[in-house]
Structure formats: structure tokens, C-alpha cells
Design a protein around this motif. Sequence first.
Motif, PDB file in Angstrom:
ATOM      1  N   ASP A 171      15.058  58.911 -11.934  1.00 54.63           N
ATOM      2  CA  ASP A 171      15.527  59.307 -10.603  1.00 54.63           C
ATOM      3  C   ASP A 171      16.322  60.607 -10.652  1.00 54.63           C
ATOM      4  O   ASP A 171      16.383  61.344  -9.669  1.00 54.63           O
ATOM      5  N   TYR A 172      16.965  60.861 -11.798  1.00 56.41           N
ATOM      6  CA  TYR A 172      17.795  62.059 -11.980  1.00 56.41           C
ATOM      7  C   TYR A 172      17.528  62.610 -13.377  1.00 56.41           C
ATOM      8  O   TYR A 172      17.184  61.863 -14.291  1.00 56.41           O
ATOM      9  N   VAL A 173      17.719  63.925 -13.534  1.00 53.37           N
ATOM     10  CA  VAL A 173      17.506  64.570 -14.836  1.00 53.37           C
ATOM     11  C   VAL A 173      18.715  65.439 -15.160  1.00 53.37           C
ATOM     12  O   VAL A 173      19.204  66.184 -14.305  1.00 53.37           O
ATOM     13  N   ILE A 174      19.204  65.322 -16.395  1.00 52.31           N
ATOM     14  CA  ILE A 174      20.274  66.192 -16.902  1.00 52.31           C
ATOM     15  C   ILE A 174      19.651  67.136 -17.921  1.00 52.31           C
ATOM     16  O   ILE A 174      18.945  66.693 -18.828  1.00 52.31           O
ATOM     17  N   ASP A 175      19.907  68.409 -17.768  1.00 47.99           N
ATOM     18  CA  ASP A 175      19.426  69.416 -18.720  1.00 47.99           C
ATOM     19  C   ASP A 175      20.491  69.587 -19.801  1.00 47.99           C
ATOM     20  O   ASP A 175      21.591  70.043 -19.528  1.00 47.99           O
ATOM     21  N   ASN A 176      20.145  69.180 -21.025  1.00 44.07           N
ATOM     22  CA  ASN A 176      21.084  69.321 -22.147  1.00 44.07           C
ATOM     23  C   ASN A 176      20.475  70.197 -23.238  1.00 44.07           C
ATOM     24  O   ASN A 176      20.600  69.913 -24.422  1.00 44.07           O
ATOM     25  N   SER A 177      19.826  71.275 -22.801  1.00 44.26           N
ATOM     26  CA  SER A 177      19.185  72.187 -23.751  1.00 44.26           C
ATOM     27  C   SER A 177      20.158  73.213 -24.309  1.00 44.26           C
ATOM     28  O   SER A 177      19.823  73.972 -25.194  1.00 44.26           O
ATOM     29  N   GLY A 178      21.389  73.218 -23.756  1.00 42.47           N
ATOM     30  CA  GLY A 178      22.374  74.187 -24.217  1.00 42.47           C
ATOM     31  C   GLY A 178      22.467  75.403 -23.311  1.00 42.47           C
ATOM     32  O   GLY A 178      23.318  76.265 -23.501  1.00 42.47           O
ATOM     33  N   LYS A 179      21.605  75.479 -22.303  1.00 42.57           N
ATOM     34  CA  LYS A 179      21.611  76.633 -21.390  1.00 42.57           C
ATOM     35  C   LYS A 179      22.450  76.373 -20.144  1.00 42.57           C
ATOM     36  O   LYS A 179      22.825  77.296 -19.441  1.00 42.57           O
ATOM     37  N   THR A 180      22.695  75.085 -19.863  1.00 45.43           N
ATOM     38  CA  THR A 180      23.440  74.692 -18.667  1.00 45.43           C
ATOM     39  C   THR A 180      24.556  73.743 -19.076  1.00 45.43           C
ATOM     40  O   THR A 180      24.340  72.867 -19.910  1.00 45.43           O
ATOM     41  N   LEU A 181      25.748  73.894 -18.506  1.00 51.79           N
ATOM     42  CA  LEU A 181      26.859  72.992 -18.816  1.00 51.79           C
ATOM     43  C   LEU A 181      26.523  71.582 -18.335  1.00 51.79           C
ATOM     44  O   LEU A 181      26.042  71.402 -17.214  1.00 51.79           O
ATOM     45  N   VAL A 182      26.783  70.580 -19.196  1.00 53.26           N
ATOM     46  CA  VAL A 182      26.432  69.208 -18.814  1.00 53.26           C
ATOM     47  C   VAL A 182      27.521  68.513 -18.007  1.00 53.26           C
ATOM     48  O   VAL A 182      27.214  67.690 -17.143  1.00 53.26           O
ATOM     49  N   THR A 183      28.793  68.839 -18.252  1.00 56.45           N
ATOM     50  CA  THR A 183      29.874  68.137 -17.545  1.00 56.45           C
ATOM     51  C   THR A 183      29.746  68.254 -16.027  1.00 56.45           C
ATOM     52  O   THR A 183      29.831  67.233 -15.339  1.00 56.45           O
ATOM     53  N   PRO A 184      29.496  69.445 -15.472  1.00 57.36           N
ATOM     54  CA  PRO A 184      29.322  69.520 -14.016  1.00 57.36           C
ATOM     55  C   PRO A 184      28.135  68.681 -13.521  1.00 57.36           C
ATOM     56  O   PRO A 184      28.183  68.112 -12.428  1.00 57.36           O
ATOM     57  N   GLN A 185      27.071  68.599 -14.325  1.00 65.92           N
ATOM     58  CA  GLN A 185      25.914  67.782 -13.940  1.00 65.92           C
ATOM     59  C   GLN A 185      26.310  66.302 -13.865  1.00 65.92           C
ATOM     60  O   GLN A 185      25.925  65.587 -12.931  1.00 65.92           O
ATOM     61  N   VAL A 186      27.085  65.850 -14.856  1.00 72.48           N
ATOM     62  CA  VAL A 186      27.528  64.448 -14.885  1.00 72.48           C
ATOM     63  C   VAL A 186      28.475  64.169 -13.721  1.00 72.48           C
ATOM     64  O   VAL A 186      28.359  63.146 -13.041  1.00 72.48           O
ATOM     65  N   ILE A 187      29.406  65.084 -13.470  1.00 74.42           N
ATOM     66  CA  ILE A 187      30.358  64.908 -12.359  1.00 74.42           C
ATOM     67  C   ILE A 187      29.602  64.822 -11.022  1.00 74.42           C
ATOM     68  O   ILE A 187      29.931  63.996 -10.169  1.00 74.42           O
ATOM     69  N   GLY A 188      28.558  65.639 -10.874  1.00 72.14           N
ATOM     70  CA  GLY A 188      27.745  65.594  -9.658  1.00 72.14           C
ATOM     71  C   GLY A 188      27.076  64.242  -9.469  1.00 72.14           C
ATOM     72  O   GLY A 188      27.065  63.679  -8.370  1.00 72.14           O
ATOM     73  N   LEU A 189      26.550  63.693 -10.562  1.00 79.29           N
ATOM     74  CA  LEU A 189      25.915  62.367 -10.489  1.00 79.29           C
ATOM     75  C   LEU A 189      26.945  61.281 -10.216  1.00 79.29           C
ATOM     76  O   LEU A 189      26.688  60.355  -9.437  1.00 79.29           O
ATOM     77  N   ASP A 190      28.114  61.398 -10.840  1.00 74.78           N
ATOM     78  CA  ASP A 190      29.187  60.418 -10.619  1.00 74.78           C
ATOM     79  C   ASP A 190      29.532  60.360  -9.133  1.00 74.78           C
ATOM     80  O   ASP A 190      29.702  59.265  -8.571  1.00 74.78           O
ATOM     81  N   LYS A 191      29.614  61.507  -8.486  1.00 74.23           N
ATOM     82  CA  LYS A 191      29.921  61.549  -7.033  1.00 74.23           C
ATOM     83  C   LYS A 191      28.846  60.830  -6.234  1.00 74.23           C
ATOM     84  O   LYS A 191      29.134  60.093  -5.300  1.00 74.23           O
ATOM     85  N   ILE A 192      27.581  61.061  -6.615  1.00 77.44           N
ATOM     86  CA  ILE A 192      26.464  60.394  -5.923  1.00 77.44           C
ATOM     87  C   ILE A 192      26.572  58.878  -6.073  1.00 77.44           C
ATOM     88  O   ILE A 192      26.452  58.130  -5.096  1.00 77.44           O
ATOM     89  N   PHE A 193      26.811  58.420  -7.301  1.00 77.62           N
ATOM     90  CA  PHE A 193      26.846  56.968  -7.551  1.00 77.62           C
ATOM     91  C   PHE A 193      28.042  56.298  -6.881  1.00 77.62           C
ATOM     92  O   PHE A 193      27.950  55.170  -6.417  1.00 77.62           O
ATOM     93  N   ARG A 194      29.161  56.997  -6.833  1.00 79.20           N
ATOM     94  CA  ARG A 194      30.349  56.419  -6.184  1.00 79.20           C
ATOM     95  C   ARG A 194      30.169  56.363  -4.663  1.00 79.20           C
ATOM     96  O   ARG A 194      30.704  55.467  -4.018  1.00 79.20           O
ATOM     97  N   ALA A 195      29.412  57.325  -4.116  1.00 78.65           N
ATOM     98  CA  ALA A 195      29.249  57.389  -2.655  1.00 78.65           C
ATOM     99  C   ALA A 195      28.196  56.414  -2.129  1.00 78.65           C
ATOM    100  O   ALA A 195      28.236  56.022  -0.974  1.00 78.65           O
ATOM    101  N   SER A 196      27.271  56.047  -2.990  1.00 79.27           N
ATOM    102  CA  SER A 196      26.159  55.206  -2.493  1.00 79.27           C
ATOM    103  C   SER A 196      26.382  53.722  -2.702  1.00 79.27           C
ATOM    104  O   SER A 196      27.267  53.295  -3.372  1.00 79.27           O
TER     105      SER A 196
END
Length: 196
Positions: A171-196
Motif C-alpha cells: 500500500d505504501y513504499v519507502i525509498d531507502n536507496s540512499g538518495k532520499t531521507l527515510v525519516t521524513p518518509q516514516v514520519i509521513g506514514l506515521d501521520k497517515i496511520f494515526r489519522a485513519s
Amino acid sequence: MKKIGLTGGIGSGKSTIGRIFKTLGIPVYDSDKEAKTLIQTNSEIKDSLISIFGEAAFVRGQYNKEFVSQHVFGDKEKLRKLNSVVHPEVKKHFETWCAEKSEKGAMYIIKEAAILFESGASQGLDSVIAINASEEVRLARVMNRDRIELSEIQKRINNQLTDEERSSRADYVIDNSGKTLVTPQVIGLDKIFRAS
């Protein structure tokens, strides 16, 4: 309480992403770690593994992971047998763990597993996050971390879904190739899961 799966191939960074969720106060169930504990402590699993792989599956009472790995990663039938012994016990353990977390008021939990789709462990989860990283990056991480031969890592990769297959089911994908910071991606998903 929502149950969110977290999966990715060997070296994709599941443990790292899991730790970020933990720092946000989210309980994380590490399926691989719990499976190792159950193999070591559950006598039924131990007896079944000895009957499949022989006495060498345990050395002085300790699980001989290297020995078993050498047998399963080149033999799909033995891998299937190993999974048929271990996965049902992990599933039971996970359900008990979830009940405890729910009683403690967890909004959602993360179930981390390398072969979430392959094992059928994705059934019963509300959503799944796939972690993507190029094979080159994953190989470098695993060689650094585990000090094992490239050919052994390649065997394990060949027994897992590709990033494309995993992403198409997730349902969701995190890019952990080293080109994009992962913490903001995780925080974004955390907000989605807490809101739904």
C-alpha cells in the motif's frame, strides 16, 4: 488497533525503518528475531527441524543457522518445510503480542518481516509498507553487515520477491536507496496511520 506490515528484501533496511517507528512510540514486532527465539525455545519446532535437517541443525543445544541456511537457500522444498514448521508458531506468537499491545492502548503496530507476502503473513494486516533499495546497495549493506559471500546473499535474494513485485502488492513504499531521507518518509506514514 491497526496492524501494518513492513517488508523488504535482504539489506533493504527493515531494522532501520523499524527503529524509526519505535522512536515514534510505535510497537514493532520483528518476525525474524521472534522466529529465531521460538526456534531456540520451542521444543516442538526443535524436534521438527531435527527430523528435517538431522542432528546437525542444533549444536550443543544451539540452533545451527548457518547449517540450515546452506540447506534451504538452494532447495525450495526444504525451505518450504522449514517455513511450514516455523511460520504457524510465529503467527500464534504475533497474535498474542498484538493482544497485549492493544490492551496497552497502541494506536497501531508494525509487523516487520522479510518474506511477508511470500509466507502469507500479510493476510490479516490493514496495510503493508514495502522498502525499496537497489540490489547493488542491498548487496553492499549485507556484505558489510554479515560478512558472507556474495553468492550466498544472491541465493537469498533469489528466494525473495523483487522490489517491483513487493511494491505492486504494498500500500505504501519507502525509498531507502540512499538518495532520499527515510525519516521524513516514516514520519509521513506515521501521520497517515494515526489519522485513519
